[in-house]
Design a protein around this motif. Structure first.
Motif, PDB file in Angstrom:
ATOM      1  N   ILE A   1       0.845  -1.206   0.000  1.00 25.65           N
ATOM      2  CA  ILE A   1       0.000   0.000   0.000  1.00 25.65           C
ATOM      3  C   ILE A   1       0.877   1.253   0.000  1.00 25.65           C
ATOM      4  N   GLY A   2       1.939   1.246   0.795  1.00 25.87           N
ATOM      5  CA  GLY A   2       2.857   2.386   0.817  1.00 25.87           C
ATOM      6  C   GLY A   2       3.526   2.615  -0.529  1.00 25.87           C
ATOM      7  N   LEU A   3       3.896   1.530  -1.199  1.00 26.17           N
ATOM      8  CA  LEU A   3       4.528   1.643  -2.507  1.00 26.17           C
ATOM      9  C   LEU A   3       3.561   2.210  -3.543  1.00 26.17           C
ATOM     10  N   ILE A   4       2.324   1.778  -3.499  1.00 25.99           N
ATOM     11  CA  ILE A   4       1.311   2.302  -4.421  1.00 25.99           C
ATOM     12  C   ILE A   4       1.112   3.798  -4.206  1.00 25.99           C
ATOM     13  N   VAL A   5       1.017   4.206  -2.938  1.00 24.81           N
ATOM     14  CA  VAL A   5       0.791   5.622  -2.623  1.00 24.81           C
ATOM     15  C   VAL A   5       1.975   6.468  -3.075  1.00 24.81           C
ATOM     16  N   VAL A   6       3.189   6.010  -2.806  1.00 19.99           N
ATOM     17  CA  VAL A   6       4.379   6.791  -3.167  1.00 19.99           C
ATOM     18  C   VAL A   6       4.508   6.914  -4.684  1.00 19.99           C
ATOM     19  N   VAL A   7       4.214   5.845  -5.410  1.00 16.72           N
ATOM     20  CA  VAL A   7       4.297   5.907  -6.869  1.00 16.72           C
ATOM     21  C   VAL A   7       3.246   6.864  -7.429  1.00 16.72           C
ATOM     22  N   LEU A   8       2.052   6.843  -6.859  1.00 15.58           N
ATOM     23  CA  LEU A   8       1.008   7.749  -7.349  1.00 15.58           C
ATOM     24  C   LEU A   8       1.285   9.209  -7.007  1.00 15.58           C
ATOM     25  N   LEU A   9       2.061   9.468  -5.960  1.00 13.69           N
ATOM     26  CA  LEU A   9       2.383  10.846  -5.588  1.00 13.69           C
ATOM     27  C   LEU A   9       3.460  11.461  -6.474  1.00 13.69           C
ATOM     28  N   GLN A  10       4.228  10.645  -7.164  1.00  9.51           N
ATOM     29  CA  GLN A  10       5.307  11.164  -7.990  1.00  9.51           C
ATOM     30  C   GLN A  10       4.769  11.849  -9.236  1.00  9.51           C
ATOM     31  N   SER A  11       5.497  12.872  -9.657  1.00 13.96           N
ATOM     32  CA  SER A  11       5.118  13.554 -10.887  1.00 13.96           C
ATOM     33  C   SER A  11       5.658  12.779 -12.075  1.00 13.96           C
ATOM     34  N   GLY A  12       5.031  12.969 -13.223  1.00 14.48           N
ATOM     35  CA  GLY A  12       5.467  12.274 -14.428  1.00 14.48           C
ATOM     36  C   GLY A  12       6.788  12.805 -14.937  1.00 14.48           C
ATOM     37  N   LYS A  13       7.432  12.044 -15.807  1.00 13.90           N
ATOM     38  CA  LYS A  13       8.718  12.466 -16.361  1.00 13.90           C
ATOM     39  C   LYS A  13       8.568  13.672 -17.278  1.00 13.90           C
ATOM     40  N   SER A  14       7.416  13.849 -17.898  1.00 15.23           N
ATOM     41  CA  SER A  14       7.215  14.967 -18.808  1.00 15.23           C
ATOM     42  C   SER A  14       6.759  16.227 -18.083  1.00 15.23           C
ATOM     43  N   ALA A  15       6.594  16.183 -16.765  1.00 13.35           N
ATOM     44  CA  ALA A  15       6.121  17.356 -16.028  1.00 13.35           C
ATOM     45  C   ALA A  15       7.133  18.496 -16.085  1.00 13.35           C
ATOM     46  N   GLY A  16       8.422  18.185 -16.083  1.00 14.08           N
ATOM     47  CA  GLY A  16       9.436  19.224 -16.148  1.00 14.08           C
ATOM     48  C   GLY A  16       9.429  19.945 -17.475  1.00 14.08           C
ATOM     49  N   LEU A  17       9.245  19.225 -18.566  1.00  9.31           N
ATOM     50  CA  LEU A  17       9.238  19.826 -19.890  1.00  9.31           C
ATOM     51  C   LEU A  17       7.990  20.687 -20.084  1.00  9.31           C
ATOM     52  N   SER A  18       6.841  20.215 -19.641  1.00  6.30           N
ATOM     53  CA  SER A  18       5.624  21.006 -19.807  1.00  6.30           C
ATOM     54  C   SER A  18       5.660  22.255 -18.941  1.00  6.30           C
ATOM     55  N   GLY A  19       6.306  22.184 -17.792  1.00  5.29           N
ATOM     56  CA  GLY A  19       6.452  23.368 -16.954  1.00  5.29           C
ATOM     57  C   GLY A  19       7.358  24.400 -17.589  1.00  5.29           C
ATOM     58  N   ALA A  20       8.366  23.953 -18.308  1.00  5.91           N
ATOM     59  CA  ALA A  20       9.284  24.884 -18.967  1.00  5.91           C
ATOM     60  C   ALA A  20       8.619  25.546 -20.167  1.00  5.91           C
ATOM     61  N   ILE A  21       7.782  24.812 -20.877  1.00  7.51           N
ATOM     62  CA  ILE A  21       7.123  25.357 -22.058  1.00  7.51           C
ATOM     63  C   ILE A  21       5.998  26.314 -21.667  1.00  7.51           C
ATOM     64  N   SER A  22       5.269  26.004 -20.596  1.00  6.83           N
ATOM     65  CA  SER A  22       4.101  26.801 -20.231  1.00  6.83           C
ATOM     66  C   SER A  22       4.461  28.139 -19.608  1.00  6.83           C
ATOM     67  N   GLY A  23       5.688  28.399 -19.343  1.00  2.82           N
ATOM     68  CA  GLY A  23       6.056  29.713 -18.862  1.00  2.82           C
ATOM     69  C   GLY A  23       6.770  29.684 -17.533  1.00  2.82           C
ATOM     70  N   GLY A  24       6.519  28.720 -16.702  1.00  6.13           N
ATOM     71  CA  GLY A  24       7.232  28.603 -15.432  1.00  6.13           C
ATOM     72  C   GLY A  24       6.974  29.747 -14.494  1.00  6.13           C
ATOM     73  N   ALA A  25       5.748  29.885 -14.014  1.00  2.47           N
ATOM     74  CA  ALA A  25       5.398  30.967 -13.107  1.00  2.47           C
ATOM     75  C   ALA A  25       5.858  30.698 -11.675  1.00  2.47           C
ATOM     76  N   GLU A  26       6.479  29.541 -11.447  1.00  2.00           N
ATOM     77  CA  GLU A  26       6.939  29.211 -10.105  1.00  2.00           C
ATOM     78  C   GLU A  26       8.194  30.001  -9.766  1.00  2.00           C
TER      79      GLU A  26
END
Length: 77
Positions: A14-39
């Protein structure tokens, strides 16, 4: 002993399932860079730190999962 290993295996699973679901996808960094990066810079560092912790937790839980699976199979015999 079998019940103890089986209970630990369910908890780790159960812990492994939860931790895997909490992780962001590998493409999240690229989409954040393209969308402008307001962070802000600190927000990005915090997100990277959280991703690193989740990645290390995933590795530890997966190793525990394999060890407990082997232990349950040997004790169950």
């Amino acid at each position: 002993m079998h019940a103890l290993f089986l209970t630990l295996l369910v908890i780790v699973s159960i812990g492994l399932i939860v931790v895997v679901l909490l992780q962001s996808g590998k493409s999240a960094g690229l989409s954040g860079a393209i969308s402008g990066g307001a962070e802000q810079l600190f927000g990005k560092q915090k997100a990277r730190g959280l991703d690193a912790v989740l990645q290390k937790t995933t590795i530890v839980l997966s190793v525990l999962f394999f060890i407990l699976t082997i232990a349950v199979s040997y004790v169950g015999l």
